[in-house]
Design a protein around this motif. Structure first.
Motif, PDB file in Angstrom:
ATOM      1  N   THR A 288       0.847  -1.194   0.000  1.00 39.69           N
ATOM      2  CA  THR A 288       0.000   0.000   0.000  1.00 39.69           C
ATOM      3  C   THR A 288       0.878   1.238   0.000  1.00 39.69           C
ATOM      4  N   ARG A 289       0.478   2.247  -0.760  1.00 40.41           N
ATOM      5  CA  ARG A 289       1.226   3.498  -0.865  1.00 40.41           C
ATOM      6  C   ARG A 289       0.407   4.661  -0.324  1.00 40.41           C
ATOM      7  N   ASP A 290       1.133   5.647   0.248  1.00 40.35           N
ATOM      8  CA  ASP A 290       0.452   6.828   0.781  1.00 40.35           C
ATOM      9  C   ASP A 290       0.485   7.959  -0.231  1.00 40.35           C
ATOM     10  N   VAL A 291       0.021   9.130   0.193  1.00 44.65           N
ATOM     11  CA  VAL A 291      -0.097  10.272  -0.711  1.00 44.65           C
ATOM     12  C   VAL A 291       1.251  10.738  -1.235  1.00 44.65           C
ATOM     13  N   ASP A 292       2.341  10.439  -0.518  1.00 47.18           N
ATOM     14  CA  ASP A 292       3.685  10.820  -0.953  1.00 47.18           C
ATOM     15  C   ASP A 292       4.421   9.678  -1.646  1.00 47.18           C
ATOM     16  N   ASP A 293       3.705   8.609  -1.972  1.00 48.06           N
ATOM     17  CA  ASP A 293       4.267   7.461  -2.678  1.00 48.06           C
ATOM     18  C   ASP A 293       5.186   6.613  -1.815  1.00 48.06           C
ATOM     19  N   ASN A 294       5.205   6.827  -0.496  1.00 45.94           N
ATOM     20  CA  ASN A 294       5.884   5.891   0.392  1.00 45.94           C
ATOM     21  C   ASN A 294       5.114   4.571   0.368  1.00 45.94           C
ATOM     22  N   PHE A 295       5.826   3.449   0.411  1.00 49.19           N
ATOM     23  CA  PHE A 295       5.119   2.176   0.402  1.00 49.19           C
ATOM     24  C   PHE A 295       5.304   1.433   1.721  1.00 49.19           C
ATOM     25  N   PHE A 296       4.281   0.658   2.047  1.00 48.59           N
ATOM     26  CA  PHE A 296       4.251  -0.169   3.248  1.00 48.59           C
ATOM     27  C   PHE A 296       3.888  -1.586   2.814  1.00 48.59           C
ATOM     28  N   VAL A 297       4.785  -2.520   3.093  1.00 45.11           N
ATOM     29  CA  VAL A 297       4.560  -3.915   2.734  1.00 45.11           C
ATOM     30  C   VAL A 297       4.083  -4.659   3.969  1.00 45.11           C
ATOM     31  N   PHE A 298       2.929  -5.278   3.859  1.00 41.11           N
ATOM     32  CA  PHE A 298       2.338  -6.017   4.978  1.00 41.11           C
ATOM     33  C   PHE A 298       2.238  -7.488   4.604  1.00 41.11           C
ATOM     34  N   SER A 299       2.449  -8.359   5.595  1.00 41.61           N
ATOM     35  CA  SER A 299       2.212  -9.792   5.432  1.00 41.61           C
ATOM     36  C   SER A 299       0.959 -10.174   6.219  1.00 41.61           C
ATOM     37  N   ARG A 300       0.203 -11.093   5.669  1.00 41.94           N
ATOM     38  CA  ARG A 300      -1.044 -11.478   6.343  1.00 41.94           C
ATOM     39  C   ARG A 300      -0.722 -12.224   7.636  1.00 41.94           C
ATOM     40  N   ALA A 301      -1.343 -11.812   8.722  1.00 41.28           N
ATOM     41  CA  ALA A 301      -1.059 -12.390  10.032  1.00 41.28           C
ATOM     42  C   ALA A 301      -1.686 -13.785  10.150  1.00 41.28           C
TER      43      ALA A 301
END
Length: 283
Positions: free
Chosen positions: A270-283
């Protein structure tokens, strides 16, 4: 003017204090040679513009093997850099390329509608605390990228002695709950850390194949490792109505756009308004 008054108000100070330990530490120089060699054909990060990019969907069987290999490399980098916290500039470039390649190989139509569940942050291109709706809302409310970056950097340095544990999101069709475990030093030179979980909830609307819009609701601290603080927090029921604060001072609750360009059975990007990305793994 209203925003300046809000930022300088006691209410804002209290809200920020409830989250003041979300900060990574200093960078190490360790290099992951196997990953570097595997992706070394790309000398620089791929170009990416969140405002222009549309969701890509591919069902090619050959792509599944490529996706699996990319995810293994990404999770390996996550483990050796502590979710990207200690990544060198070369490692960061590799991560950006892997993330961009995965987004181009997204196997899921309408990824924003397929994120329900529990997710753990496993890699971030920016400070961990910025995955929280609390700080995403500040960024949108400020409406000035440079000003927000300066503020977040100051906050980062001011809380550098704190430790961030598990960063978790629980997503339903209508709500995003962010949970961040953290430890805060009680006082300089005193070997006692107070731990707890900062929980921020936001209303969530699915507005497109990749697009969410969120609006913050509340922030609270739960689960202190010191029983007396647990009792105090339970008695006081300190759930701060952050959305109401914004609404009362600014006249509305800021709308935060978030875009998910990749999701499968185990990974979400998922990316924010500044194009930073966050990678999440399903718990």
């Amino acid at each position: 003017m209203k925003l300046q008054l809000f930022v300088s108000s006691p209410a804002f100070a209290l809200l920020l204090a409830s989250s003041n330990a979300f900060s990574p530490g200093s960078r190490t120089r360790a290099l992951l040679l196997s990953t570097r060699d595997a992706v070394a054909s790309n000398e620089a990060p791929s170009d990416y513009d969140i405002t222009k990019r549309e969701v890509s969907v591919t069902y090619d069987d050959d792509d599944e093997e490529i996706r699996d290999a990319l995810k293994r490399e990404l999770l390996l980098l996550s483990s050796v850099t502590n979710r990207g916290e200690y990544a060198s500039s070369e490692e960061r470039d590799i991560v950006i390329d892997i993330v961009t390649q995965l987004e181009a190989l997204n196997p899921t139509a309408d990824p924003a509608s397929n994120c329900v569940g529990e997710w753990d942050l496993c890699l971030s291109s920016t400070q961990f605390f910025r995955s929280s709706p609390f700080f995403q809302t500040i960024r949108v409310a400020v409406n000035n990228r440079d000003m927000a970056e300066n503020g977040f950097d100051i906050h980062d340095r001011a809380t550098s002695a704190s430790r961030v544990g598990r960063v978790r999101q629980v997503i339903t069709d209508t709500e995003l709950a962010s949970e961040v475990e953290l430890e805060v030093g009680m006082m300089p030179g005193f070997p006692l850390m107070m731990g707890g979980t900062v929980v921020t909830k936001a209303a969530l609307r699915i507005c497109g194949p990749e697009l969410w819009e969120t609006q913050i609701l509340t922030t609270e601290v739960k689960g202190s490792n010191l029983p007396i603080f647990n009792q105090i927090m339970d008695d006081m029921q300190l759930s701060l109505p952050v959305g109401d604060v914004y609404s009362g001072i600014l006249g509305e609750v800021p709308v935060v756009p978030m875009k998910t360009f990749y999701v499968d059975e185990g990974i979400r990007i998922t990316r924010d308004v500044d194009d930073n990305f966050f990678v999440f793994s399903r718990a």
